[in-house]
Design an enzyme around this catalytic site. Sequence first.
Site, PDB file in Angstrom:
ATOM      1  N   GLY A  70       0.800  -1.213   0.000  1.00 14.11           N
ATOM      2  CA  GLY A  70       0.000   0.000   0.000  1.00 14.11           C
ATOM      3  C   GLY A  70       0.838   1.270   0.000  1.00 14.11           C
ATOM      4  O   GLY A  70       1.902   1.345  -0.627  1.00 14.11           O
ATOM      5  N   SER A  71       0.382   2.274   0.736  1.00 14.60           N
ATOM      6  CA  SER A  71       0.995   3.607   0.678  1.00 14.60           C
ATOM      7  C   SER A  71       2.404   3.677   1.243  1.00 14.60           C
ATOM      8  O   SER A  71       3.089   4.696   1.076  1.00 14.60           O
ATOM      9  CB  SER A  71       0.105   4.617   1.418  1.00 14.60           C
ATOM     10  OG  SER A  71      -1.140   4.744   0.773  1.00 14.60           O
ATOM     11  N   THR A  72       2.876   2.598   1.915  1.00  8.97           N
ATOM     12  CA  THR A  72       4.233   2.649   2.459  1.00  8.97           C
ATOM     13  C   THR A  72       5.294   2.712   1.353  1.00  8.97           C
ATOM     14  O   THR A  72       6.453   3.053   1.635  1.00  8.97           O
ATOM     15  CB  THR A  72       4.524   1.431   3.359  1.00  8.97           C
ATOM     16  OG1 THR A  72       4.300   0.226   2.620  1.00  8.97           O
ATOM     17  CG2 THR A  72       3.628   1.452   4.596  1.00  8.97           C
TER      18      THR A  72
END
Length: 565
Positions: free
Chosen positions: A300-302
């Site tokens: 995801g956004s990591t």
Amino acid sequence: MRTPTMAPRRARAHDFRRRCRLTCTALAVLAGLLLARAADVQIIHHHFYRHQAEARMLRHHPLRAHRGTLYDRHGIVIAGSAPVASLWIDPRAFFDASGSIEQLASVLDADAAVLTRLLARNRQRRFVYLPGFRRGDPARLEALQARAPIGVHLQQEFKRFYPQSELFAQTVGVTDIEGRGLEGLERLFDARLSGQAGYRDVIIDRKGRPVELRDRGCPARPGEDIVLSLDSRMQHILQAGLGPAVQRYGAAAASIVVLEVGTGQILAMANWPTYNSNAPGTGTAEARRNRAVTDVFEPGSTVKPFTVAAALATGVITSASTFDTHPGWIRNGRFTTRDYRDLGVLDTSDVLKKSSNVGISLISHRLSREQLHAMFAALGAGHVSGSGFPGERNGVLAAPAAWSGTSKQTLAYGYGLSMTTLQLANAYATLANHGLRVQPTFEHGRATAVSRAMPANVADQVMDMIATTTEPGGTATRARISGYAIAGKTGTARKAAAGGYARHYMSLFAGVIPARHPRYAVAVVVDDPDARRGGYGGGAVAAPIFSELMGRVLHLQDIAPDAPR
């Protein structure tokens, strides 16, 4: 004239001389035969008869090698071996000596019926362990063996024990009953820990008991002691806090990894659920798995900071570039990428601070497939980390030629690739290490491979950007630790299911602490938190866990708070 008595006297003298010659001849023949036999036994067939004698009187008693000890970086024992003993029986020798099963059962205080079945099945074998007398107290078993019938023997062995119990269960692993590494670091370092078994020659009496030691033999060579990179005190904080946190958020499982920036040394690796490594049979398959290296997930956004790094490195954007995210969504083929609200015009730093999917999509449009793929690959995505941990997964990063028309945009915000918790922590350690990726290791002081993943100035710029996510207006405000600057990124990824994605989530936070003088890179992954217990997003679940546990670690390590800017 001769007298009549002289002829018999001469006859008797003649008989005496003949008998003397015959006797001497016979003695000479017997002496020759004895000398021939002695030559045959002592010279011609010396090795044959020596082998026969040794087969009847000489025994090779095996000497088990002491398995090496595993220590943490402070010299605390994580896995060690204690001397034990086992009783075994030679069924053939037992029955040849007319051994009594009732007597054996009486001496051992065992069930005679069980012994009868055991010996009947193995009547022609020369070695069978006695059930219930494996790896016990050496003094007690030695006393039993002294009273036991012919054929019962004592064998010295070692038993593996884990003083830290649940603390390093999945990471250190276990050995089998023979002392061979089955899982985890016990298996990774098995060749070095095992040593070399030996033997000693002993002469036995008719009851099979040793009566004399021979000089011949081969001493056992003990295994190597290994100092690991792991920190027991840090691990205790993480393990003790992870379980209650998982229960608090109603999650299925969680893992956390702490790496030392610059060296790649793995300081802590905690998983929940866990089990007692001294009683491995009590642990479920779920509890035994080292999720930090065996479970893969879409990050995801990591990974958004690495999309920005790719764009900065190729020069398609600068830190001052702006992106109009209005109206809060953007098309991606037949799909739509959305932000949680219309964030308007954002600069590069704000795209990360507010975790804008639309903003990162606009950045990805300026990159080629090959440029984005090269950045993820340089960080280790799609390959094992190099730690050597048995069963480690490599994750998935497809080649650009295999991407669909929507892949580049979704990859930019963490869908379409997968990695492990260890890989994610290592990627953030690379940012903190000015763009140099260091191969992770479990061995203290071991130098590992180093490669450049991105230019140093790019890594430093991205570090400054993700340091803003914990400030007001950022998505990681709950990751803050009082007195310390944090650089990190939250992530929330839906879990893949048959035909698409389910309404189940992975809650993520990855960061570096302290941000100004990086010491540790950390990744926290929480599997399927219950939305009814405080949410499911990375900022609501993983970030508070990071703050709580790493705050304790900083105090433990006596790391001074940051000076005010």
